[in-house]
Design an enzyme around this catalytic site. Structure first.
Site, PDB file in Angstrom:
ATOM      1  N   ASN A 127      -6.699 -41.879 -24.267  1.00 25.04           N
ATOM      2  CA  ASN A 127      -7.609 -42.786 -24.963  1.00 25.04           C
ATOM      3  C   ASN A 127      -8.423 -43.648 -24.024  1.00 25.04           C
ATOM      4  OD1 ASN A 127      -7.269 -42.305 -27.637  1.00 25.04           O
ATOM      5  ND2 ASN A 127      -5.568 -43.733 -27.887  1.00 25.04           N
ATOM      6  N   THR A 177     -17.950 -12.095  -6.208  1.00 26.90           N
ATOM      7  CA  THR A 177     -18.118 -12.097  -7.649  1.00 26.90           C
ATOM      8  C   THR A 177     -19.201 -11.092  -8.011  1.00 26.90           C
ATOM      9  OG1 THR A 177     -17.595 -14.435  -7.603  1.00 26.90           O
ATOM     10  CG2 THR A 177     -18.526 -13.577  -9.640  1.00 26.90           C
ATOM     11  N   LYS A 179     -22.248  -9.448  -9.489  1.00 23.00           N
ATOM     12  CA  LYS A 179     -23.541  -9.974  -9.928  1.00 23.00           C
ATOM     13  C   LYS A 179     -24.420  -8.812 -10.381  1.00 23.00           C
ATOM     14  CE  LYS A 179     -22.507 -14.173  -8.475  1.00 23.00           C
ATOM     15  NZ  LYS A 179     -22.370 -15.357  -9.270  1.00 23.00           N
ATOM     16  N   LYS A 181     -24.192 -11.768 -13.298  1.00 21.80           N
ATOM     17  CA  LYS A 181     -23.076 -12.183 -14.131  1.00 21.80           C
ATOM     18  C   LYS A 181     -23.115 -11.492 -15.484  1.00 21.80           C
ATOM     19  CE  LYS A 181     -22.709 -17.043 -12.918  1.00 21.80           C
ATOM     20  NZ  LYS A 181     -22.434 -18.322 -13.457  1.00 21.80           N
ATOM     21  N   LYS A 205     -14.377 -10.019  -8.309  1.00 18.59           N
ATOM     22  CA  LYS A 205     -14.062 -11.013  -9.336  1.00 18.59           C
ATOM     23  C   LYS A 205     -15.032 -10.942 -10.502  1.00 18.59           C
ATOM     24  CE  LYS A 205     -14.205 -16.036  -9.838  1.00 18.59           C
ATOM     25  NZ  LYS A 205     -15.430 -16.027 -10.644  1.00 18.59           N
ATOM     26  N   ASP A 207     -17.010 -13.001 -13.332  1.00 16.38           N
ATOM     27  CA  ASP A 207     -17.472 -14.387 -13.352  1.00 16.38           C
ATOM     28  C   ASP A 207     -16.864 -15.112 -14.544  1.00 16.38           C
ATOM     29  OD1 ASP A 207     -18.714 -16.524 -12.155  1.00 16.38           O
ATOM     30  OD2 ASP A 207     -20.506 -15.371 -11.688  1.00 16.38           O
ATOM     31  N   GLU A 208     -17.036 -16.445 -14.556  1.00 14.12           N
ATOM     32  CA  GLU A 208     -16.306 -17.248 -15.542  1.00 14.12           C
ATOM     33  C   GLU A 208     -16.726 -16.918 -16.968  1.00 14.12           C
ATOM     34  OE1 GLU A 208     -18.553 -18.332 -13.480  1.00 14.12           O
ATOM     35  OE2 GLU A 208     -20.041 -19.491 -14.606  1.00 14.12           O
ATOM     36  N   HIS A 297     -10.531 -19.964 -12.449  1.00 18.07           N
ATOM     37  CA  HIS A 297     -11.890 -20.415 -12.138  1.00 18.07           C
ATOM     38  C   HIS A 297     -12.055 -21.810 -12.735  1.00 18.07           C
ATOM     39  CE1 HIS A 297     -16.280 -19.510 -11.426  1.00 18.07           C
ATOM     40  NE2 HIS A 297     -16.304 -20.637 -12.103  1.00 18.07           N
ATOM     41  N   ARG A 298     -12.576 -22.758 -11.947  1.00 18.18           N
ATOM     42  CA  ARG A 298     -12.621 -24.145 -12.423  1.00 18.18           C
ATOM     43  C   ARG A 298     -13.830 -24.426 -13.304  1.00 18.18           C
ATOM     44  NH1 ARG A 298     -14.179 -28.005  -7.245  1.00 18.18           N
ATOM     45  NH2 ARG A 298     -15.386 -26.502  -6.097  1.00 18.18           N
ATOM     46  N   HIS A 330     -10.530 -22.378  -7.450  1.00 15.41           N
ATOM     47  CA  HIS A 330     -11.749 -22.679  -6.711  1.00 15.41           C
ATOM     48  C   HIS A 330     -11.708 -24.141  -6.276  1.00 15.41           C
ATOM     49  CE1 HIS A 330     -14.207 -19.042  -7.917  1.00 15.41           C
ATOM     50  NE2 HIS A 330     -13.031 -18.870  -8.467  1.00 15.41           N
ATOM     51  N   LYS A 337     -23.270 -23.764  -1.814  1.00 17.61           N
ATOM     52  CA  LYS A 337     -24.277 -24.352  -2.685  1.00 17.61           C
ATOM     53  C   LYS A 337     -23.716 -25.417  -3.625  1.00 17.61           C
ATOM     54  CE  LYS A 337     -23.810 -20.980  -6.437  1.00 17.61           C
ATOM     55  NZ  LYS A 337     -24.381 -19.938  -7.272  1.00 17.61           N
ATOM     56  N   SER A 382     -16.138 -20.421  -3.007  1.00 14.04           N
ATOM     57  CA  SER A 382     -17.110 -19.524  -3.611  1.00 14.04           C
ATOM     58  C   SER A 382     -18.385 -20.273  -3.936  1.00 14.04           C
ATOM     59  CB  SER A 382     -16.493 -18.945  -4.901  1.00 14.04           C
ATOM     60  OG  SER A 382     -17.393 -18.064  -5.524  1.00 14.04           O
TER      61      SER A 382
END
Lengths: 488, 143
Positions: A127, A177, A179, A181, A205, A207-208, A297-298, A330, A337, A382
């Site tokens: 809360n 990862t 690509k 995605k 991997k 992707d998320e 994956h975060r 991660h 980046k 990553s």
């Protein structure tokens, strides 16, 4: 709220007279309290509303994250209320931020259900983050007592056993990862997996946000990915893996996908942070039972972890995830980046990997933390990294890390296999130089250039990305600078 | 067509040119400087999940001299010069108690690599079997 200076804790009948009291008067500010070894301790960064002093704001946070409600209730007297009250016991100024301060709050162990991150977090961040008396609030760090850690299983596999299963030692693992995605069919997707793994990566991997969309059904993806994984394993004689993302709308669906991954012989599955703490813990138990490495994956964390004045510092998420039990998470690249100040990221990595993390303010670690034999969780770097940064990556991130070069593999001018090979050669050359005692950080570009002489793909990677860096100031930085000590 | 440098790339340095004796000694020196025990193992079955290569000797817990360790590599090469040989470094400190390094220092003259057999199973599931072409023959006749 009125200014509370001078108000003291009330006791007896006065304390329980109906009406509204200051939190300090209710007993949530205990400057003489000495935390017990079994207490959970939280460090909050508090920005109080104007007119609210530090002690009262800290007491309010302690109150609202434990037993308090806005008015006095007589039913407190049916309990050993002193025990259940969280106790704010210390406030410190924040360097260079006069409107903020750090508050230390201790919670008795019995406030929490064993083995339950949802229960822990429902108290600590339940809360209080919307509480009006504070303008902003950030959970910076937590000291989890050994007694509580022992109620958690932790990572199902851990770094040591993962390496033994994969038969890969003495160097970071390499990943990429897939690509783009979104949009690839299962068959096209598996092509990327095969090429990258055959070229020399250890992992690829999902992707998320790759789950089961109209362009690619999850079963199709799993089947084609495993064709790629097995072909690459045969081509290299190495164990290879693809993180099959089992994230789905329900637990039942996630279990079904995880079972399918297991039946296909995958060594690893993946989940997203957005599935929530309960689902993460459930998948961890499943992974433990099924000899599976669990990658997390975060996804979503920067919505609350990035801004310095409000939310949860990512180091706390690292702690919760090591407890809930994931094998990979991660945790930043420093040079890539995405957000990542080097010292802050060092604190994340140590939190995931070390058996004991001593208090180290310059890394953002506010407490000594004994990890009570919970296994090590492998950090994953990553986002926007490439072979030309290999010396910096090893310097900042060490050996126990998965370096994920997505664009840095798939975007290679000579193709995906060449991109993978460039990364692998760069890595091996740098580890070899480091072990030989070279000053590899200073001589990094030289070492890479030399390795590139017998590896054209590496030369082309270096030519393509030679000037790519992401030099933006970090948002989330540490508050304490290292003190210079005289050389001995 | 892109080709990997080799068809068997286990270990830390398989994507680099073969290590010279001097390079091997430097890696051994590094391992010893870390307090790790170096060992030498060989095999005629390089399957990726063959966890138990033959031990040429026990991990050299007490040998602090890189030259002495390297001599074991040389001795192993003399006997098994046409098999895979790797150097491992074992770290027995708490929280690792596992390998810290592993790299190949010797290969057969001809490396036939690995085949992949597929068996169609229920639905579209495929069961995969990876095997070294060399292990089709009994041990002793493989390389």
């Amino acid at each position: 709220m009125s200014k509370a200076t001078g108000s003291k804790e009330l006791t007896g009948a006065t304390r329980y007279k109906s009406g509204v009291l200051e939190y300090k008067q209710m007993g949530y500010w205990q400057p003489d309290y000495v935390p017990k070894d079994t207490d959970v301790i939280c460090l909050f960064r508090i920005t109080p509303q104007p007119g609210v002093d530090a002690d009262e704001a800290a007491a309010a946070v302690a109150g609202e994250s434990s037993t308090a409600t806005w008015t006095v209730v007589w039913t407190d007297r049916l309990t050993a209320a002193d025990n259940y009250r969280a106790k704010a016991y210390r406030v410190d100024p924040v360097p260079n931020a006069p409107d903020q301060f750090f508050a230390y709050i201790a919670y008795d162990l019995d406030l929490f259900e064993g083995g339950s991150i949802p229960n822990l977090t429902a108290s600590i961040i339940g809360n209080v983050f919307g509480f009006k008396a504070v303008k902003a609030l950030r959970l910076e760090d937590m000291r989890i007592p050994v007694a509580y850690l022992k109620t958690f299983d932790g990572p199902p596999t851990g770094v040591i056993v993962e390496r033994e299963r994969l038969d890969k030692y003495g160097r970071p693992l390499l990943g990429a990862t897939t690509k783009p995605k979104l949009g690839l069919s299962g068959r096209n997707y598996g092509r990327v997996v095969y090429e990258a793994l055959k070229g020399g990566l250890d992992f690829t991997k999902d992707d998320e946000n790759i789950n089961s969309q109209p362009f690619m059904h999850w079963r199709d993806r799993f089947l084609y990915c495993m064709e790629g994984v097995n072909r690459a394993a045969a081509a290299s004689g190495e164990v290879k893996g693809h993180y099959l993302n089992v994230t789905a709308a329900t637990m039942e669906e996630m279990y079904e996908r995880a079972e399918f991954a297991k039946n296909l012989g995958s060594v690893i599955i993946m989940i997203d942070l957005v599935i929530g703490y309960t689902a993460i813990t459930s998948m961890s138990k499943w992974a433990r039972k099924n000899d599976m490495i669990l990658h997390l994956h975060r996804a979503g964390n920067s919505t609350y972890a990035r801004q310095k004045n409000h939310g949860i510092n990512f180091r706390v998420i690292c702690k919760w995830m090591r407890m809930a039990g994931v094998d990979h998470i991660h945790a930043g690249t420093v040079v890539g980046k995405l957000e990542g100040d080097p010292l802050t990221v060092k604190g994340f990595y140590d939190t995931l990997l070390e058996p004991h993390t001593p208090k180290k303010l310059e890394h953002g670690l506010f407490f000594d933390q004994d990890w009570a034999s919970l296994k090590k969780c492998m950090p994953v770097a990553s986002g926007g990294i490439h072979a030309g940064q290999m010396h910096q990556l090893i310097h900042h991130l060490g050996e126990d890390v998965v370096l994920q070069f997505g664009g840095g593999t798939i975007g290679h001018p000579d193709g995906i296999q060449a991109g993978a090979e460039a990364n692998r050669v760069a890595l091996e050359a740098m580890i070899m130089a480091r072990n030989e005692g070279e000053d590899y950080l200073a001589k990094g570009p030289e070492i890479l250039a030399k390795a590139a002489k017998s590896c054209k793909p590496l030369q082309h990677a270096l030519d393509t990305w030679k000037n790519i860096t992401f030099n933006y100031a970090s948002t989330d930085t540490v508050d304490f600078v290292p003190q210079a000590t005289p050389a001995r | 067509m892109h080709e990997n440098p080799r068809n068997m790339t286990q270990g830390q340095f398989s994507f680099l040119p073969p290590l010279t004796d001097d390079q091997i000694k430097k890696q051994i020196t590094y391992a010893i400087s870390k307090g790790w025990a170096v060992s030498v193992e060989y095999t005629d079955d390089p399957h990726p999940r063959n966890s138990y290569w033959e031990m040429w000797c026990q991990p050299m817990f007490d040998t602090k001299d890189a030259a002495a360790v390297f001599m074991e590599v040389q001795e192993c090469r003399k006997v098994y010069g046409n098999l895979y040989i790797k150097v491992n470094a074992f770290d027995n400190t708490r929280w690792r108690e596992s390998l810290a390094m592993s790299f190949i220092v010797n290969r057969p003259k001809v490396e036939p690599g690995f085949g992949l057999a597929r068996t169609e199973a229920e639905g579209r599931t495929i069961r995969y079997r990876i095997s070294s072409y060399a292990t089709d023959k009994p041990t002793g006749k493989r390389y």
